[in-house]
Design a protein around this motif. Structure first.
Motif, short mmCIF file in Angstrom:
data_model
loop_
_atom_site.label_atom_id
_atom_site.label_comp_id
_atom_site.label_asym_id
_atom_site.label_seq_id
_atom_site.Cartn_x
_atom_site.Cartn_y
_atom_site.Cartn_z
N PRO A 2 2.82 -0.71 5.69
CA PRO A 2 2.21 -0.39 4.38
C PRO A 2 1.77 -1.64 3.64
N TYR A 3 0.81 -1.41 2.77
CA TYR A 3 0.33 -2.43 1.85
C TYR A 3 0.46 -1.84 0.45
N VAL A 4 1.24 -2.50 -0.39
CA VAL A 4 1.45 -2.02 -1.75
C VAL A 4 0.90 -3.06 -2.71
N ASN A 5 0.01 -2.63 -3.59
CA ASN A 5 -0.56 -3.53 -4.59
C ASN A 5 -0.18 -3.00 -5.98
N PHE A 41 3.81 -5.22 3.15
CA PHE A 41 3.34 -6.23 2.20
C PHE A 41 3.39 -5.66 0.80
N VAL A 42 3.84 -6.45 -0.15
CA VAL A 42 3.77 -6.07 -1.56
C VAL A 42 3.08 -7.21 -2.30
N ILE A 43 1.99 -6.91 -2.98
CA ILE A 43 1.28 -7.93 -3.73
C ILE A 43 1.20 -7.52 -5.20
N ASN B 51 4.39 -13.77 -5.95
CA ASN B 51 3.81 -12.44 -6.14
C ASN B 51 3.50 -11.73 -4.83
N TRP B 52 3.83 -12.36 -3.71
CA TRP B 52 3.54 -11.76 -2.40
C TRP B 52 4.86 -11.54 -1.69
N GLY B 53 5.12 -10.33 -1.32
CA GLY B 53 6.35 -10.02 -0.61
C GLY B 53 6.09 -9.51 0.80
N VAL B 54 6.93 -9.89 1.70
CA VAL B 54 6.92 -9.34 3.06
C VAL B 54 8.37 -9.34 3.53
N ASN E 5 -1.13 0.85 -5.98
CA ASN E 5 -1.94 1.37 -4.88
C ASN E 5 -1.16 1.18 -3.58
N ILE E 6 -0.82 2.30 -2.96
CA ILE E 6 -0.07 2.27 -1.71
C ILE E 6 -1.01 2.65 -0.58
N ARG E 7 -1.15 1.76 0.38
CA ARG E 7 -2.00 2.07 1.53
C ARG E 7 -1.12 2.21 2.76
N VAL E 8 -1.23 3.35 3.43
CA VAL E 8 -0.46 3.59 4.66
C VAL E 8 -1.40 4.18 5.71
N TRP E 52 -7.06 0.34 10.87
CA TRP E 52 -6.00 -0.58 10.42
C TRP E 52 -5.62 -1.49 11.58
#
Lengths: 70, 70, 70, 70, 70, 70
Positions: A2-5, A41-43, B51-54, E5-8, E52
């Motif tokens: 996942p990518y979380v913004n 990823f969390v941004i 601000n960037w997590g992984v 915004n969660i992208r999966v 992706w």
């Protein structure tokens, strides 16, 4: 993967709070969708209050209005 | 008319490297999909390491851990 | 840990072309910034031509105009 | 509940101009789709000219070229 | 006023799971930053596995490889 | 060279309404910041109501509640 913004206004978010957002989001994705933290990823974007509008006004103005108790 | 958004951590990317990312992305879209460079946008966002997590940790901590050889 | 988001119009991009975009972007980030492919995300968004505007017109109209040779 | 994200180059946009973008976008969504301003977000991102590419060149270079009259 | 915004990948996320992501993200922002749920947006994007990429391969291929036990 | 991304719920937006959003956004950027329409992109994302949350509930539920007059 996942990518979380997360976008919030730039109003003094601490590094510790950011870390809590990173952990909380990652754990949420793992708990609900069984996603692997290693590829989550969390941004966090901090946006100036002049640059964020809601209800036709920017947040700078909104905060001043709130402070003035209106 | 592609739009390419590259997000990387803010760790000393030079103007020259940014220019290489812009050229490389534009050329890639032209080569693979025959897209016109004149209407190809490339935007690079540099994100603070706090601000960037992984993997549940922010990149500031990750870099310190890497440096310490753990 | 780069995140690359490529947005293109939905006009018949094949799985093979998408794979080329994924490889090309990942290699670019590795070559220019020495980023690890294992933590490089590439996400391709295909946008309907009615939903993409440039020069005040949507791409559906633009394509029809181009076809008509105007 | 619309979300509008406006990305422009960082070239001296004033707070007053940002406010006009916020109002204009919110009004547009209300006029066209009858969306409630109270839940319309507008976020403006200002991007450094080194970080924005079009036609294979960054906007810093493009501006210098334009100034030189080429 | 956070925006999340969660992208999966699009791999069968149910409406119930989406609701859990919405509640979990909103609660996280309230707990950590005291943000008002009434103006917290959560948007979930489901991305096709062909679209992706991670580690130079698309997720369609990655899943087939994982299934084959490689 | 602005990039405008409008995200709305997928609730029957017509091609004509999308065109109005494209024209309105482009004109706004030209009027306020003197941006060239030829290099102004507008991208509209339509998001399923199950995938959009506000105030801890998804918009599908919110619409049903509104219809029921609660």
């Amino acid at each position: 993967m996942p990518y979380v913004n997360i976008r919030v206004t730039n109003e003094g978010v601490t590094a510790e709070q950011k870390q809590q957002l990173i952990e909380g989001s990652t754990d949420l994705l793992q708990r609900v969708l069984n996603k692997d933290p290693a590829t989550t990823f969390v941004i966090i974007d901090e946006v100036e209050t002049d640059n964020w509008g809601v209800n036709r006004e920017n947040v700078t103005t909104r905060r001043q209005r709130e402070k003035a108790g209106k």
